[in-house]
Design an enzyme around this catalytic site. Sequence first.
Site, PDB file in Angstrom:
ATOM      1  CB  SER A 378      -0.924   0.004   1.229  1.00 44.88           C
ATOM      2  OG  SER A 378      -0.167  -0.063   2.425  1.00 44.88           O
ATOM      3  CD  GLU A 385       3.431   6.062   1.611  1.00 45.38           C
ATOM      4  OE1 GLU A 385       3.062   5.585   2.690  1.00 45.38           O
ATOM      5  OE2 GLU A 385       2.746   6.013   0.567  1.00 45.38           O
ATOM      6  CG  ASP A 414      -5.964   5.015  -1.136  1.00 43.97           C
ATOM      7  OD1 ASP A 414      -6.694   4.388  -1.924  1.00 43.97           O
ATOM      8  OD2 ASP A 414      -6.337   5.389  -0.027  1.00 43.97           O
ATOM      9  CE  LYS A 606      -7.957   9.413   7.818  1.00 44.67           C
ATOM     10  NZ  LYS A 606      -9.415   9.461   8.099  1.00 44.67           N
ATOM     11  CE  LYS A 607      -1.757  -0.209   5.776  1.00 48.27           C
ATOM     12  NZ  LYS A 607      -0.623  -0.391   6.703  1.00 48.27           N
ATOM     13  CG  ASP A 631       3.211  -0.323   6.076  1.00 47.17           C
ATOM     14  OD1 ASP A 631       2.042  -0.588   5.714  1.00 47.17           O
ATOM     15  OD2 ASP A 631       3.504   0.023   7.232  1.00 47.17           O
ATOM     16  CG  ASP A 846      -2.589  -1.566  13.074  1.00 47.94           C
ATOM     17  OD1 ASP A 846      -3.358  -0.981  13.859  1.00 47.94           O
ATOM     18  OD2 ASP A 846      -1.401  -1.232  12.927  1.00 47.94           O
TER      19      ASP A 846
END
Length: 1143
Positions: A378, A385, A414, A606-607, A631, A846
């Site tokens: 992701s 990133e 995303d 979001k994630k 990640d 998580d």
Amino acid sequence: MASRSFKASRSNLSTSSDAQDSQRPPLPPTVTFGRRTSSGRYISYSRDDLDSELGSSDFMNYTVHIPPTPDNQPMDPSISQKVEEQYVSNSLFTGGFNSVTRAHLMDKVIESEANHPQMAGAKGSSCAIPGCDAKVMSDERGQDILPCECDFKICRDCYIDAVKTGGGICPGCKELYKNTDLDELAVDNGRPLPLPPPAGMSKMERRLSLMKSTKSVLMRSQTGDFDHNRWLFETRGTYGYGNAIWPKDGNFGNGKDDEAGEPQELMNKPWRPLTRKLKIPAAVLSPYRLLIVIRMIVLALFLAWRIKHPNNDAIWLWGMSVVCELWFALSWLLDQLPKLCPINRSTDLNVLKEKFEIPTPNNPTGKSDLPGVDVFVSTADPEKEPPLVTSNTILSILAADYPVEKFACYVSDDGGALLTFEAMAEAASFANIWVPFCRKHDIEPRNPESYFNLKRDPYKNKVKPDFVKDRRRVKREYDEFKVRINGSPDSIRRRSDAYHAREEIKAMKLQRQNAHDEPVESVKIPKATWMADGTHWPGTWLNSSPEHSKGDHAGIIQVMLKPPSDEPLLGTADDTKLIDLTDVDIRLPLLVYVSREKRPGYDHNKKAGAMNALVRASAIMSNGPFILNLDCDHYIYNSQAMREGMCFMMDRGGDRLCYVQFPQRFEGIDPSDRYANHNTVFFDVNMRALDGLMGPFYVGTGCLFRRIALYGFDPPRAKEHHPGCCSCCFGSRKKHVSVANTPEENRALRMGDSDDEEMNLSLLPKRFGNSTFLIDSIPVAEFQGRPLADHPAIKHGRPPGALTIPRELLDASTVAEAISVISCWYEDKTEWGSRVGWIYGSVTEDVVTGYRMHNRGWKSVYCVTKRDAFRGTAPINLTDRLHQVLRWATGSVEIFFSRNNALLASSRMKLLQRVAYLNVGIYPFTSIFLIVYCFLPALSLFSGQFIVQTLNVTFLTYLLVITVTLCLLAILEIKWSGIELEEWWRNEQFWLIGGTSAHLAAVLQGLLKVVAGIEISFTLTSKSAGDDLDDEFADLYIVKWTSLMIPPITIMMVNLIAIAVGFSRTIYSVIPQWSRLIGGVFFSFWVLAHLYPFAKGLMGRRGRTPTIVFVWSGLIAITISLLWVAINPPSGTSQIGGSFQFP
């Protein structure tokens, strides 16, 4: 670039039951697609279309089988499906809510040439027929398949036309084709049809035999619905699993000797486990538990003594200290109790290979029988990133040591950025040389950036004579790859500017032609972002515009690397290749780029929302029964990490494991680990201890999931394993409980344990959405995720050899369906995010997701490998670190005030596991008491009082015993966990730093959200390095101001001033109270010692803080101390300043 639309109604994605349709919520506007025929044309035969044509509401699917005749020579289905798959891999699929799903055929994905036959946009020969620009069909090596000896290049469609209407004459040499069956010309890795099923098959056998064909075009009509008549016709020759051994009466090794159908040689062979528990030596664990009990007793006695002996001279000081100490005792208890049962585990990869990849009577070819794995990566923002970091992670995944045909990599972007898309395409191109190089020379680690920056000797244990030459060439290719990635932003910008200027010129010419003699106004065209093939990028543009911004763009799926062939594809000695790949498997895993649809007004979560979109898309495209979540900055450091995790999943009892969590290990941390970034106390102490209960927490990355556990199913045999809430780590009692008696909140979908128990299919569309492809994939994933039934003790297993069947080929309708399930409306009125998939409603999704699984009765394990499984990066800057801790703590506060509070857990969760989850929600509130306690020494020194009346022997004895037991517990924890004393001390220091800054802010933000409903927004943690190229740890010395620093700075200043005031007061008083001074100063130094790393971080780089800063700090402290003594003289003196006289 060509584009095609797919049309079909949403009703085709649902079941045909009218009763079910009446119970469903109203559907959104129609999104249509159609199937591609064997001749390459797209047709639309949806139920709505046929109803309108025939004028009848009755509809029935039927199939007419026309035998081959001289005028009907269809292409072999396996060949046509391979051509279809090649078309899919060269197309960019887009679509979403209230829009048509389109496939954009791309002739190139990146500026550089794609040279791997699996890669999207791979170069191929064009058809030689005039007016046809189609590509010639190629095999797995990318070589053209030419049906005539004259080597006339012809595409598939033109060849079919030549055979059917041209009399079978080659357009090139005008000779008859000698062979009109392309099956003999192409490399066919297909498998012969298995035998028909035996008579009297059980219901379970019939259900499992259908699993491999749930997506097959043979099983579906053109509308996408199940074609029962075609199924009746086709399955007479394609039923069953071929060479798989089926136990009698459909019982897969349930332990009953009279029913087991295993062959005699399997029963006589000794069974070997895949994993072992390594218990902590009793010489360490017994004293550890004894010390915990002793400290609990001492704490209870100490608190009782403190309550009974108040300080009447300073009752306020005594009251605050007692309240804080009571909370600290509770907090320590919640943290320490789950550590009573720590264990270690080990795996045996040789046994895994022997069971799944060595020829046996059940698997004569020795083909891998391991289950499939879908790897999720992701990313959201290419600025924070960097694409190079993400690309290296992808390369480490593609080179992992796992059967190539058994795993796939899905990258979720995303942000919908073209920069990420092209960086991923560049990584896929570079993988053509990097992955075979890793396989040929057993490279570790398989992240090129980390490998080429290793400080150890790269030639150690390398024996092949061409290694030095290969490494030098690959290193040069990697350097060029890095330059292309780093230059991508400028390349995209220049390309977009050039195309934009061309479009403006075209628009101006058109306007002048239409305007005649009228004055021409300047033309304003939205500045688009252009792809390498000269078309608009459907995602986020550099200059945002409607339908092309971060929160408003279509869903995108691009198969970067199409699925590999079923059999190994060995390289050959080719002088044109960069390195010699003889006898090296050159196949690459499936690689898919996914950017879910985003529209204004939708909560995209979001994630967690991005991960759920990947779950659905992967279920339709590859449906691996296991999911590895990483990640973008966490790469595979141990190429066998997936095998290590699979040992637990495939071992006896592995079917009750929801996930295997690996520890997080970090690179780029400063040698002193100033801010406890390695977090070793949590990962090596707390997580190992939880492994002795129901398992560790899910920590967001480096986790191998069982897919059906993410779907919200109960573990198998849930009725047999039902521990009461009073059961702890020392065992559980079995209790038969009916599912109907379980509260609706805690009731999950069940996967039937026997033939008599089936899922309620009518409820599945409500929970999972209306995609029948997705619903059909669920029982397949459940079956393929079972351990091998190679021993009578294995319950809920699958027969050996069942997963050696070739995968289904990708077709356009499958990818179009994947586009529909990543649309923004798909989750409406479903249970995605509430009970299915990653759970919404918390910034720490998580922990909540793992909690829900444990709450259903699933277990997890902690896999610590000898070589780190994964490595990533962590923020070493103080401000970034505090913001990271703030996000974690805020999520914990949200958990405490939600229904995910462990106090509301079901009876399936063990008591100590519940305590551990309760501590997760409570620990941020310790900051309130911690800040008060950090000010108490200063208040004591200012007031001249202390928390006790006098420093008597009883108080000092209690204090000594509590401190000594804490140190002994730390030593024993270090002993059984393997961490170092310095790491333990760094963790203690940052516990106070975080507790006095980020945790307090988290409590305030959490309360604001609960009370006032104010939502909390967080920014991504930056994964980029500092600007100073000469210093690897430049970020460590950057001071970025944040309001989180105010409380620790205040605590430091107040305690420093209080120490100076206390010394001045005591020295200049007539009757010095040394005992009170020593007590206050001792605790002040305790606070300052913990805050030392924070103070060091404020000073910036060593040697750059001017000396005058320290001089002025000392002068200010002395001045304030003298003023305090002058204003508030010690008792017993009447003059200002006490007995102190200025000269």
